[in-house]
Design an enzyme around this catalytic site. Sequence first.
Site, PDB file in Angstrom:
ATOM      1  N   ASP A  41      -1.909   9.107   3.956  1.00  0.00           N
ATOM      2  CA  ASP A  41      -3.263   8.985   3.441  1.00  0.00           C
ATOM      3  C   ASP A  41      -3.830  10.398   3.260  1.00  0.00           C
ATOM      4  OD1 ASP A  41      -5.874   7.782   2.918  1.00  0.00           O
ATOM      5  OD2 ASP A  41      -6.413   8.494   4.933  1.00  0.00           O
ATOM      6  N   TYR A  95      -7.744  11.499   2.606  1.00  0.00           N
ATOM      7  CA  TYR A  95      -9.058  11.859   3.149  1.00  0.00           C
ATOM      8  C   TYR A  95      -9.178  11.510   4.636  1.00  0.00           C
ATOM      9  CZ  TYR A  95     -10.067  12.200  -1.805  1.00  0.00           C
ATOM     10  OH  TYR A  95     -10.020  12.542  -3.131  1.00  0.00           O
ATOM     11  N   ARG A 126     -20.044   7.602   3.755  1.00  0.00           N
ATOM     12  CA  ARG A 126     -18.645   7.216   3.980  1.00  0.00           C
ATOM     13  C   ARG A 126     -18.517   5.705   4.208  1.00  0.00           C
ATOM     14  NH1 ARG A 126     -13.275   7.642   3.072  1.00  0.00           N
ATOM     15  NH2 ARG A 126     -12.034   7.232   4.921  1.00  0.00           N
ATOM     16  N   SER A 155      -3.279   7.391  -1.923  1.00  0.00           N
ATOM     17  CA  SER A 155      -4.720   7.497  -1.664  1.00  0.00           C
ATOM     18  C   SER A 155      -5.542   6.662  -2.638  1.00  0.00           C
ATOM     19  CB  SER A 155      -5.127   8.971  -1.794  1.00  0.00           C
ATOM     20  OG  SER A 155      -6.523   9.123  -1.819  1.00  0.00           O
ATOM     21  N   ASN A 156      -6.743   6.288  -2.165  1.00  0.00           N
ATOM     22  CA  ASN A 156      -7.743   5.656  -3.025  1.00  0.00           C
ATOM     23  C   ASN A 156      -8.280   6.612  -4.086  1.00  0.00           C
ATOM     24  OD1 ASN A 156      -7.835   3.069  -1.918  1.00  0.00           O
ATOM     25  ND2 ASN A 156      -9.495   3.551  -0.479  1.00  0.00           N
TER      26      ASN A 156
END
Lengths: 224, 224
Positions: free
Chosen positions: A13, A15, A44, A119-120
């Site tokens: 991942d 972040y 967040r 990752s997103n």
Amino acid sequence: MHSGAPIRALVFDAYGTLFDVHSISIACEAMFPGRGADISRLWRTKQLEYTWLRSLMDRYADFETITRDALVYACGALGLELAQSNALGLIESYRQLSAFSEVKDALAAMHSRKRAILSNGSPAMLNTLVEHAGMSRLFDAIISVDELKMFKPHPSVYGLATRYLGVSASEIGFVSSNFWDVSGASSFGFRTFWINRNNSQPDELGFEPVAVVRRLDELLPYLN
Amino acid sequence: MHSGAPIRALVFDAYGTLFDVHSISIACEAMFPGRGADISRLWRTKQLEYTWLRSLMDRYADFETITRDALVYACGALGLELAQSNALGLIESYRQLSAFSEVKDALAAMHSRKRAILSNGSPAMLNTLVEHAGMSRLFDAIISVDELKMFKPHPSVYGLATRYLGVSASEIGFVSSNFWDVSGASSFGFRTFWINRNNSQPDELGFEPVAVVRRLDELLPYLN
């Protein structure tokens, strides 16, 4: 220290796992003195919520759009006026995060295995991030959910990594600081490692990681 | 005050919309003096997160299980010891919530239309709740997501209401205090009404309700 097939690839991942989002909080504090921690926490929380909600609604928007929408919500909910220039500045800070101090050396030490980011983040965000950190040569693939129009923890997202790397799920070690991401990856069939830098509480989602570590370099003994 | 086809059916969210969850906070405070508000806030946050995450992971568990898991997380994260008897007592409080004061009369005044509940709650939780409040005769259907093994805001959940009521989406007025639920229902095609009892900030998910009201009885003018 582990059982089963050898780990042939490592998927990370981005972040909070490789890249430290603390500078976001500092940027928020500089723009809104005394409110930086509140803004960055709510920002967040909503950023993640919107990824899950839009995935479920089948109304995908890319991570940069969602990040901006979540910032607008956070400032609105806290009664703060968000100027356009401040919004652009804060979004931009997502492109220039620093890696945690041990990350570069730890990734280099894992060179005998395929390494990838999953990752997103949108492709543009991720590519800028990795280049800015001088880590482009450390990865075999930088994989964004964007091509699926679906965010983590949908199983299809984790499936992207098996496809890009040509490695089966049970031979992939997946590394995240987000317990819910670890849960989704475990559910998919990855061998998962939770990086718990801040002594967080594990989520109750029915899945556990293979191991919990505090820093990326603590993973190395599990890869022998 | 509105346009388009007449509203032939009204579909209501349950928790926080018809039924007041404030008593949960009071029960938490009684068990953990000084921490009731913290527990109930984190509990609710995680309860929703787990519905979204398990839906995306395709790892459904019913709402009572998720509610218990979220409570375990919340107490753990706050460093509080949760005795089994306390856990059971708090979960039980979800079955005995009071309706907001105006709800019963407002629902009765809407008798010329079909009325239904559409909720994440399990069938057992919802039936007990409605019976306890003496409102069984006010609804044509009490619809749980449980038969789909998927939570709101997945479109299939809203589709349940059209099927149970035999009314098309554009003729259904959907009422919720949760803005994300309003967003999901709007995305599906319902005419949506947001009950904003506490002056909350609307979420940024790309969908807006037809109208915003503060109490259920304020809906009546929109139904003429």
